[in-house]
Design a protein around this motif. Sequence first.
Motif, PDB file in Angstrom:
ATOM      1  N   TYR A 131       0.858  -1.193   0.000  1.00  0.00           N
ATOM      2  CA  TYR A 131       0.000   0.000   0.000  1.00  0.00           C
ATOM      3  C   TYR A 131       0.889   1.237   0.000  1.00  0.00           C
ATOM      4  O   TYR A 131       1.735   1.379   0.895  1.00  0.00           O
ATOM      5  N   SER A 132       0.736   2.114  -0.980  1.00  0.00           N
ATOM      6  CA  SER A 132       1.509   3.368  -0.987  1.00  0.00           C
ATOM      7  C   SER A 132       0.557   4.531  -1.202  1.00  0.00           C
ATOM      8  O   SER A 132      -0.034   4.678  -2.285  1.00  0.00           O
ATOM      9  N   LEU A 133       0.424   5.342  -0.186  1.00  0.00           N
ATOM     10  CA  LEU A 133      -0.447   6.520  -0.266  1.00  0.00           C
ATOM     11  C   LEU A 133       0.420   7.755  -0.494  1.00  0.00           C
ATOM     12  O   LEU A 133       1.393   7.980   0.238  1.00  0.00           O
ATOM     13  N   VAL A 134       0.056   8.542  -1.508  1.00  0.00           N
ATOM     14  CA  VAL A 134       0.832   9.749  -1.813  1.00  0.00           C
ATOM     15  C   VAL A 134       0.084  10.980  -1.326  1.00  0.00           C
ATOM     16  O   VAL A 134      -1.097  11.165  -1.637  1.00  0.00           O
ATOM     17  N   LEU A 135       0.798  11.806  -0.578  1.00  0.00           N
ATOM     18  CA  LEU A 135       0.220  13.063  -0.091  1.00  0.00           C
ATOM     19  C   LEU A 135       1.069  14.230  -0.571  1.00  0.00           C
ATOM     20  O   LEU A 135       2.292  14.094  -0.702  1.00  0.00           O
ATOM     21  N   ARG A 136       0.409  15.333  -0.816  1.00  0.00           N
ATOM     22  CA  ARG A 136       1.145  16.565  -1.142  1.00  0.00           C
ATOM     23  C   ARG A 136       1.242  17.364   0.148  1.00  0.00           C
ATOM     24  O   ARG A 136       0.233  17.570   0.836  1.00  0.00           O
ATOM     25  N   ILE A 137       2.453  17.754   0.486  1.00  0.00           N
ATOM     26  CA  ILE A 137       2.661  18.492   1.727  1.00  0.00           C
ATOM     27  C   ILE A 137       3.079  19.907   1.384  1.00  0.00           C
ATOM     28  O   ILE A 137       4.105  20.108   0.731  1.00  0.00           O
ATOM     29  N   ASP A 138       2.274  20.877   1.824  1.00  0.00           N
ATOM     30  CA  ASP A 138       2.695  22.250   1.520  1.00  0.00           C
ATOM     31  C   ASP A 138       2.714  23.115   2.773  1.00  0.00           C
ATOM     32  O   ASP A 138       2.724  24.331   2.707  1.00  0.00           O
ATOM     33  N   ASP A 174       8.381  -0.010  12.946  1.00  0.00           N
ATOM     34  CA  ASP A 174       7.934  -1.409  12.892  1.00  0.00           C
ATOM     35  C   ASP A 174       6.645  -1.619  13.670  1.00  0.00           C
ATOM     36  O   ASP A 174       6.419  -0.996  14.709  1.00  0.00           O
ATOM     37  N   VAL A 175       5.835  -2.534  13.154  1.00  0.00           N
ATOM     38  CA  VAL A 175       4.642  -2.969  13.885  1.00  0.00           C
ATOM     39  C   VAL A 175       4.866  -4.444  14.194  1.00  0.00           C
ATOM     40  O   VAL A 175       5.102  -5.248  13.289  1.00  0.00           O
ATOM     41  N   LEU A 176       4.841  -4.767  15.483  1.00  0.00           N
ATOM     42  CA  LEU A 176       5.227  -6.109  15.926  1.00  0.00           C
ATOM     43  C   LEU A 176       4.120  -6.763  16.742  1.00  0.00           C
ATOM     44  O   LEU A 176       3.304  -6.089  17.364  1.00  0.00           O
ATOM     45  N   VAL A 177       4.159  -8.103  16.745  1.00  0.00           N
ATOM     46  CA  VAL A 177       3.377  -8.867  17.721  1.00  0.00           C
ATOM     47  C   VAL A 177       4.438  -9.581  18.555  1.00  0.00           C
ATOM     48  O   VAL A 177       5.112 -10.483  18.046  1.00  0.00           O
ATOM     49  N   GLY A 178       4.619  -9.130  19.796  1.00  0.00           N
ATOM     50  CA  GLY A 178       5.763  -9.632  20.578  1.00  0.00           C
ATOM     51  C   GLY A 178       7.035  -9.200  19.869  1.00  0.00           C
ATOM     52  O   GLY A 178       7.272  -8.019  19.674  1.00  0.00           O
ATOM     53  N   GLN A 179       7.852 -10.189  19.454  1.00  0.00           N
ATOM     54  CA  GLN A 179       9.099  -9.859  18.740  1.00  0.00           C
ATOM     55  C   GLN A 179       8.940 -10.024  17.233  1.00  0.00           C
ATOM     56  O   GLN A 179       9.897  -9.854  16.489  1.00  0.00           O
ATOM     57  N   LYS A 180       7.743 -10.421  16.801  1.00  0.00           N
ATOM     58  CA  LYS A 180       7.565 -10.782  15.389  1.00  0.00           C
ATOM     59  C   LYS A 180       7.015  -9.617  14.583  1.00  0.00           C
ATOM     60  O   LYS A 180       6.023  -9.001  14.985  1.00  0.00           O
ATOM     61  N   LYS A 181       7.626  -9.417  13.419  1.00  0.00           N
ATOM     62  CA  LYS A 181       7.202  -8.284  12.587  1.00  0.00           C
ATOM     63  C   LYS A 181       5.967  -8.670  11.769  1.00  0.00           C
ATOM     64  O   LYS A 181       5.955  -9.671  11.067  1.00  0.00           O
ATOM     65  N   ILE A 182       4.926  -7.834  11.862  1.00  0.00           N
ATOM     66  CA  ILE A 182       3.694  -8.106  11.113  1.00  0.00           C
ATOM     67  C   ILE A 182       3.485  -7.049  10.025  1.00  0.00           C
ATOM     68  O   ILE A 182       2.797  -7.303   9.049  1.00  0.00           O
ATOM     69  N   ALA A 183       4.109  -5.886  10.200  1.00  0.00           N
ATOM     70  CA  ALA A 183       3.968  -4.822   9.194  1.00  0.00           C
ATOM     71  C   ALA A 183       5.190  -3.921   9.227  1.00  0.00           C
ATOM     72  O   ALA A 183       5.847  -3.785  10.264  1.00  0.00           O
ATOM     73  N   GLY A 184       5.488  -3.326   8.083  1.00  0.00           N
ATOM     74  CA  GLY A 184       6.615  -2.392   7.996  1.00  0.00           C
ATOM     75  C   GLY A 184       6.172  -1.135   7.261  1.00  0.00           C
ATOM     76  O   GLY A 184       5.238  -1.163   6.446  1.00  0.00           O
ATOM     77  N   ILE A 185       6.844  -0.044   7.557  1.00  0.00           N
ATOM     78  CA  ILE A 185       6.456   1.257   6.999  1.00  0.00           C
ATOM     79  C   ILE A 185       7.687   1.927   6.408  1.00  0.00           C
ATOM     80  O   ILE A 185       8.741   1.956   7.048  1.00  0.00           O
ATOM     81  N   LEU A 186       7.549   2.422   5.201  1.00  0.00           N
ATOM     82  CA  LEU A 186       8.669   3.114   4.553  1.00  0.00           C
ATOM     83  C   LEU A 186       8.162   4.403   3.920  1.00  0.00           C
ATOM     84  O   LEU A 186       7.384   4.369   2.973  1.00  0.00           O
ATOM     85  N   LEU A 187       8.607   5.533   4.477  1.00  0.00           N
ATOM     86  CA  LEU A 187       8.223   6.826   3.910  1.00  0.00           C
ATOM     87  C   LEU A 187       9.295   7.296   2.943  1.00  0.00           C
ATOM     88  O   LEU A 187      10.483   7.228   3.270  1.00  0.00           O
ATOM     89  N   GLU A 188       8.882   7.764   1.776  1.00  0.00           N
ATOM     90  CA  GLU A 188       9.844   8.331   0.827  1.00  0.00           C
ATOM     91  C   GLU A 188       9.328   9.701   0.405  1.00  0.00           C
ATOM     92  O   GLU A 188       8.117   9.890   0.248  1.00  0.00           O
ATOM     93  N   LEU A 189      10.277  10.619   0.221  1.00  0.00           N
ATOM     94  CA  LEU A 189       9.904  12.016   0.018  1.00  0.00           C
ATOM     95  C   LEU A 189      10.552  12.593  -1.235  1.00  0.00           C
ATOM     96  O   LEU A 189      11.716  12.324  -1.490  1.00  0.00           O
ATOM     97  N   VAL A 190       9.798  13.365  -2.012  1.00  0.00           N
ATOM     98  CA  VAL A 190      10.405  14.104  -3.131  1.00  0.00           C
ATOM     99  C   VAL A 190       9.956  15.557  -3.066  1.00  0.00           C
ATOM    100  O   VAL A 190       8.830  15.840  -2.688  1.00  0.00           O
ATOM    101  N   GLY A 191      10.852  16.440  -3.456  1.00  0.00           N
ATOM    102  CA  GLY A 191      10.527  17.867  -3.434  1.00  0.00           C
ATOM    103  C   GLY A 191      11.262  18.545  -2.290  1.00  0.00           C
ATOM    104  O   GLY A 191      12.195  17.976  -1.714  1.00  0.00           O
ATOM    105  N   ASP A 192      10.801  19.725  -1.954  1.00  0.00           N
ATOM    106  CA  ASP A 192      11.469  20.506  -0.912  1.00  0.00           C
ATOM    107  C   ASP A 192      10.648  20.427   0.377  1.00  0.00           C
ATOM    108  O   ASP A 192       9.570  21.029   0.462  1.00  0.00           O
ATOM    109  N   PRO A 193      11.154  19.722   1.382  1.00  0.00           N
ATOM    110  CA  PRO A 193      10.370  19.543   2.613  1.00  0.00           C
ATOM    111  C   PRO A 193      10.037  20.866   3.305  1.00  0.00           C
ATOM    112  O   PRO A 193       9.052  20.952   4.038  1.00  0.00           O
ATOM    113  N   ALA A 194      10.838  21.895   3.055  1.00  0.00           N
ATOM    114  CA  ALA A 194      10.564  23.178   3.721  1.00  0.00           C
ATOM    115  C   ALA A 194       9.499  23.979   2.958  1.00  0.00           C
ATOM    116  O   ALA A 194       8.991  24.974   3.458  1.00  0.00           O
TER     117      ALA A 194
END
Length: 319
Positions: A131-138, A174-194
């Motif tokens: 799942y990749s959701l794209v948002l515009r941040i201004d 990370d999203v874990l159940v105990g020590q086990k990974k059930i989900a991962g999240i990766l944010l990637e950014l393009v443009g000028d964050p400021a």
Amino acid sequence: MSTLLELLRDGRFHSGQALGEALGVSRSAIWKQLQLLEAEWGVVIHKVRGRGYQLASPITLLSSAEIERLAPGNGWVIKVLESVDSTNAEALRSIERGCPAPFLVLAERQTAGRGRRGRKWVSPFAENIYYSLVLRIDGGMRQLEGLSLLVGLAVMHALRETGVQGVGLKWPNDVLVGQKKIAGILLELVGDPADVCHVVLGIGVNVNMQNAEEVDQEWTSVRLESGKVIDRNQFIARLSEGLVAYLECHRLKGFSAIREEWEQNHLWQGRAVSLIAGVNKVEGVVLGIDHQGGLRLSVEGEERVYSGGELSLRLRDGS
Ligand code: ATP
Ligand code: BTN
């Protein structure tokens, strides 16, 4: 390929002839497609002489119409792909092509699903959520503060609502159940964050996966935890609704409004940890996070804050 799967997905037997007629191709073309589904996509198909072909277990495919029906109102354009290198990579390409945000990219499988620092995210066909959701941040940097932590909370709630118990968070992503990974999240950014930029909120959730030898750390899935086969469209709708609510809260009040809830769900709160940045290692005890989502550690009796995408947290022995 998905048209053939659509025909087979009821889990009943279908003859090669009937499938060929439905798709307007020969029986041998059907045979070739089935071979490909098995070899490349890992779909298990029973072949019985005189009866035809049957999926080993019925499949529910992703459907943008179904997701929109279950979670109406957020107005995102939803793109569902059969197979892609990475939904995050596809999202970044779409931004470059000028697709207006917000929009959502989903896939049945990823051939080059990615985690942090170029690590591989194992992404088999039709089992999990990519799942990749794209948002515009201004609104400048403030709108980015703690964003990946907020996404973790939304994923955690969707998992709880689906019946997963004992799910919690590990700083930073990370999203874990105990020590086990059930989900991962990766944010990637393009443009000028400021100024104006686009951010891709990439989420991988193990939903119906039961075997994955390639995953080289402890992992689990919703199915393994709850014992139920999960409807991925329903899960995506639930996750999207939760995300919308957290993003709205973040937009109006900033990350501080979410910080306490995040700490309450941090599985490693108060634990003795090592924080690793490349070859460097810091030992400390987790105090919590700050108003921007940075990790607060007590190191030699002093509070220090760490942030950045290259940091990894490990429990220390005996913690
Ligand atoms: P950290 O370095 O932050 O402690 P991590 O070891 O989980 O976290 P990440 O980069 O966040 O590393 O995640 C990528 C890792 O996740 C991969 O190296 C692999 O071990 C594991 N992984 C890959 N695919 C899956 C999957 N489908 N489910 C669970 N874990 C996976
Ligand atoms: C991690 O734990 O390292 C992050 C894993 C993120 C995986 C998701 S799956 C959807 C999106 N597309 C990718 O290639 N990666 C993210």
